[in-house]
Design a protein around this motif. Structure first.
Motif, PDB file in Angstrom:
ATOM      1  N   GLU A   1       0.830  -1.210   0.000  1.00 46.10           N
ATOM      2  CA  GLU A   1       0.000   0.000   0.000  1.00 46.10           C
ATOM      3  C   GLU A   1       0.864   1.259   0.000  1.00 46.10           C
ATOM      4  O   GLU A   1       0.543   2.251  -0.667  1.00 46.10           O
ATOM      5  N   ASP A   2       1.986   1.205   0.747  1.00 45.55           N
ATOM      6  CA  ASP A   2       2.901   2.349   0.755  1.00 45.55           C
ATOM      7  C   ASP A   2       3.500   2.585  -0.625  1.00 45.55           C
ATOM      8  O   ASP A   2       3.659   3.729  -1.070  1.00 45.55           O
ATOM      9  N   VAL A   3       3.851   1.475  -1.303  1.00 49.86           N
ATOM     10  CA  VAL A   3       4.462   1.586  -2.633  1.00 49.86           C
ATOM     11  C   VAL A   3       3.480   2.203  -3.615  1.00 49.86           C
ATOM     12  O   VAL A   3       3.840   3.066  -4.430  1.00 49.86           O
ATOM     13  N   LYS A   4       2.215   1.775  -3.535  1.00 47.94           N
ATOM     14  CA  LYS A   4       1.218   2.303  -4.460  1.00 47.94           C
ATOM     15  C   LYS A   4       0.901   3.767  -4.189  1.00 47.94           C
ATOM     16  O   LYS A   4       0.667   4.547  -5.121  1.00 47.94           O
ATOM     17  N   SER A   5       0.894   4.140  -2.927  1.00 46.04           N
ATOM     18  CA  SER A   5       0.577   5.527  -2.592  1.00 46.04           C
ATOM     19  C   SER A   5       1.765   6.458  -2.788  1.00 46.04           C
ATOM     20  O   SER A   5       1.591   7.671  -2.911  1.00 46.04           O
ATOM     21  N   GLY A   6       2.971   5.883  -2.824  1.00 48.03           N
ATOM     22  CA  GLY A   6       4.166   6.688  -3.049  1.00 48.03           C
ATOM     23  C   GLY A   6       5.068   6.725  -1.826  1.00 48.03           C
ATOM     24  O   GLY A   6       4.591   6.853  -0.696  1.00 48.03           O
TER      25      GLY A   6
ATOM     26  N   GLN B   1       8.733   8.196   0.121  1.00 47.83           N
ATOM     27  CA  GLN B   1       9.697   9.285   0.175  1.00 47.83           C
ATOM     28  C   GLN B   1      11.019   8.811  -0.431  1.00 47.83           C
ATOM     29  O   GLN B   1      11.343   7.610  -0.421  1.00 47.83           O
ATOM     30  N   LEU B   2      11.780   9.748  -0.946  1.00 47.60           N
ATOM     31  CA  LEU B   2      13.030   9.386  -1.601  1.00 47.60           C
ATOM     32  C   LEU B   2      13.989   8.673  -0.649  1.00 47.60           C
ATOM     33  O   LEU B   2      14.681   7.728  -1.035  1.00 47.60           O
ATOM     34  N   TRP B   3      13.990   9.082   0.625  1.00 48.67           N
ATOM     35  CA  TRP B   3      14.912   8.471   1.579  1.00 48.67           C
ATOM     36  C   TRP B   3      14.581   6.997   1.804  1.00 48.67           C
ATOM     37  O   TRP B   3      15.449   6.188   2.167  1.00 48.67           O
ATOM     38  N   GLN B   4      13.309   6.619   1.596  1.00 49.95           N
ATOM     39  CA  GLN B   4      12.923   5.223   1.761  1.00 49.95           C
ATOM     40  C   GLN B   4      13.463   4.333   0.646  1.00 49.95           C
ATOM     41  O   GLN B   4      13.523   3.115   0.790  1.00 49.95           O
TER      42      GLN B   4
ATOM     43  N   LEU C   1      16.547   4.850  -0.677  1.00 53.68           N
ATOM     44  CA  LEU C   1      18.003   4.932  -0.715  1.00 53.68           C
ATOM     45  C   LEU C   1      18.671   3.588  -0.437  1.00 53.68           C
ATOM     46  O   LEU C   1      19.622   3.208  -1.126  1.00 53.68           O
ATOM     47  N   ILE C   2      18.204   2.851   0.567  1.00 55.39           N
ATOM     48  CA  ILE C   2      18.842   1.574   0.912  1.00 55.39           C
ATOM     49  C   ILE C   2      18.699   0.560  -0.218  1.00 55.39           C
ATOM     50  O   ILE C   2      19.702  -0.016  -0.665  1.00 55.39           O
ATOM     51  N   PRO C   3      17.487   0.297  -0.726  1.00 53.69           N
ATOM     52  CA  PRO C   3      17.393  -0.658  -1.838  1.00 53.69           C
ATOM     53  C   PRO C   3      18.126  -0.194  -3.091  1.00 53.69           C
ATOM     54  O   PRO C   3      18.700  -1.009  -3.814  1.00 53.69           O
ATOM     55  N   LEU C   4      18.148   1.113  -3.322  1.00 53.04           N
ATOM     56  CA  LEU C   4      18.888   1.620  -4.479  1.00 53.04           C
ATOM     57  C   LEU C   4      20.392   1.412  -4.314  1.00 53.04           C
ATOM     58  O   LEU C   4      21.087   1.044  -5.268  1.00 53.04           O
ATOM     59  N   ALA C   5      20.902   1.636  -3.099  1.00 48.34           N
ATOM     60  CA  ALA C   5      22.333   1.453  -2.849  1.00 48.34           C
ATOM     61  C   ALA C   5      22.727  -0.004  -3.064  1.00 48.34           C
ATOM     62  O   ALA C   5      23.755  -0.299  -3.688  1.00 48.34           O
ATOM     63  N   VAL C   6      21.907  -0.935  -2.547  1.00 48.42           N
ATOM     64  CA  VAL C   6      22.192  -2.364  -2.742  1.00 48.42           C
ATOM     65  C   VAL C   6      22.101  -2.724  -4.224  1.00 48.42           C
ATOM     66  O   VAL C   6      22.928  -3.466  -4.754  1.00 48.42           O
ATOM     67  N   MET C   7      21.109  -2.179  -4.899  1.00 46.62           N
ATOM     68  CA  MET C   7      20.908  -2.457  -6.318  1.00 46.62           C
ATOM     69  C   MET C   7      22.133  -2.044  -7.139  1.00 46.62           C
ATOM     70  O   MET C   7      22.642  -2.808  -7.964  1.00 46.62           O
ATOM     71  N   PHE C   8      22.624  -0.831  -6.893  1.00 45.87           N
ATOM     72  CA  PHE C   8      23.770  -0.345  -7.668  1.00 45.87           C
ATOM     73  C   PHE C   8      25.051  -1.082  -7.288  1.00 45.87           C
ATOM     74  O   PHE C   8      25.923  -1.283  -8.134  1.00 45.87           O
ATOM     75  N   MET C   9      25.179  -1.499  -6.045  1.00 47.78           N
ATOM     76  CA  MET C   9      26.368  -2.252  -5.652  1.00 47.78           C
ATOM     77  C   MET C   9      26.411  -3.599  -6.363  1.00 47.78           C
ATOM     78  O   MET C   9      27.458  -4.028  -6.861  1.00 47.78           O
ATOM     79  N   VAL C  10      25.259  -4.277  -6.431  1.00 45.20           N
ATOM     80  CA  VAL C  10      25.200  -5.562  -7.137  1.00 45.20           C
ATOM     81  C   VAL C  10      25.468  -5.360  -8.629  1.00 45.20           C
ATOM     82  O   VAL C  10      26.189  -6.141  -9.255  1.00 45.20           O
TER      83      VAL C  10
ATOM     84  N   GLY D   1       7.317   2.841  -6.224  1.00 45.63           N
ATOM     85  CA  GLY D   1       7.151   3.689  -5.060  1.00 45.63           C
ATOM     86  C   GLY D   1       7.547   5.135  -5.274  1.00 45.63           C
ATOM     87  O   GLY D   1       7.321   5.975  -4.401  1.00 45.63           O
ATOM     88  N   LEU D   2       8.130   5.438  -6.438  1.00 46.44           N
ATOM     89  CA  LEU D   2       8.559   6.817  -6.712  1.00 46.44           C
ATOM     90  C   LEU D   2       7.422   7.575  -7.378  1.00 46.44           C
ATOM     91  O   LEU D   2       7.040   7.272  -8.509  1.00 46.44           O
ATOM     92  N   VAL D   3       6.902   8.557  -6.652  1.00 45.63           N
ATOM     93  CA  VAL D   3       5.828   9.391  -7.188  1.00 45.63           C
ATOM     94  C   VAL D   3       6.317  10.824  -7.205  1.00 45.63           C
ATOM     95  O   VAL D   3       6.517  11.431  -6.156  1.00 45.63           O
ATOM     96  N   LEU D   4       6.539  11.326  -8.392  1.00 49.74           N
ATOM     97  CA  LEU D   4       7.062  12.694  -8.525  1.00 49.74           C
ATOM     98  C   LEU D   4       6.016  13.693  -8.059  1.00 49.74           C
ATOM     99  O   LEU D   4       4.841  13.620  -8.449  1.00 49.74           O
TER     100      LEU D   4
END
Length: 237
Positions: A170-175, A177-180, A182-191, A232-235
């Motif tokens: 539900e959080d992902v669908k509603s959008g 925050q960018l800080w939320q 950051l952790i999955p993005l950091a792991v994604m780019f490291m892999v 989850g990214l809602v501009l």
């Protein structure tokens, strides 16, 4: 250039102007008549490289810029063809993915990443590889690009998994925050970085650029599917 001369009588070494090549004259030391070597008869001694050398006598401790071309028309056409097909499929899936739940949408993206990854990796490798290293070609390149593509797909899967642990659908669908993100993005780019570095032996900066290219492309495919660029990214939200 001056001619190096050694007197055969007194072994005195001296230089004379090249205009005297082939002529005879007295040694300035012992006065014995000697013949000045012709220019074409001079022996040129080249400096020997120190340390181990390859079959061509070049030092293996030094790097030599390759002269082979980076651009491969066949590879470029293959990558372009896959990109066009991927965009078409993404557009056709727009209605299905946009109304699907989070899990099917993520699975679609992971499947797309696994298919597109090798082509993006192989195409990007043409421009990002180190010119001073022997490039991978043919079957060896495609095997390594396939391994890189699997790593890229795993990066997307890990992103979705970590996001599911930190948030709710539900959080992902509603959008979010960018800080939320950051952790999955950091792991994604490291892999992604490790995948490009290990499979294609790119330097870290080039490995990041290659995965960033893949990340942007898959994000654009999500937009074609009617999704946000990133789950989850809602501009503006």
């Amino acid at each position: 250039m001056p001619i190096q001369v050694t007197c055969p009588g007194c072994l005195k070494r001296f230089t004379v102007a090249d205009k005297h090549a082939g002529k005879q004259g007295p040694c300035p030391s012992c006065k014995k008549t000697i013949t000045i070597p012709k220019l074409e008869d001079q022996v040129v001694i080249h400096e020997q490289p120190s340390g181990p050398v390859d079959s061509k006598g070049r030092s293996v401790l030094k790097t030599f810029r390759r002269q082979d071309s980076k651009f491969s028309p066949l590879m470029a056409l293959s990558a372009l063809g896959v990109v066009v097909v991927a965009c078409l499929v993404a557009f056709l899936l727009k209605g299905f993915v946009a109304t699907a739940s989070v899990v099917p949408a993520v699975l679609v993206m992971c499947g797309a990443a696994a298919v597109l990854g090798p082509f993006v990796a192989a195409g990007g490798y043409m421009f990002l590889r180190d010119d001073e290293l022997e490039p991978y070609r043919g079957a060896q390149l495609w095997l390594r690009a396939a391994a890189c593509g699997v790593g890229f797909a795993l990066a997307w899967l890990l992103f979705a998994f970590i996001l599911s642990r930190l948030t709710t659908p539900e959080d992902v669908k509603s959008g979010l925050q960018l800080w939320q993100l950051l952790i999955p993005l950091a792991v994604m780019f490291m892999v992604g970085l490790l995948s490009a570095y290990a499979s294609l032996e790119l330097d870290p900066a080039s490995a990041v650029m290659l995965f960033a290219l893949f990340f942007i492309f898959t994000g654009l495919l999500r937009l074609l599917m009617g999704l946000s660029f990133l789950p989850g990214l809602v501009l503006g939200g």
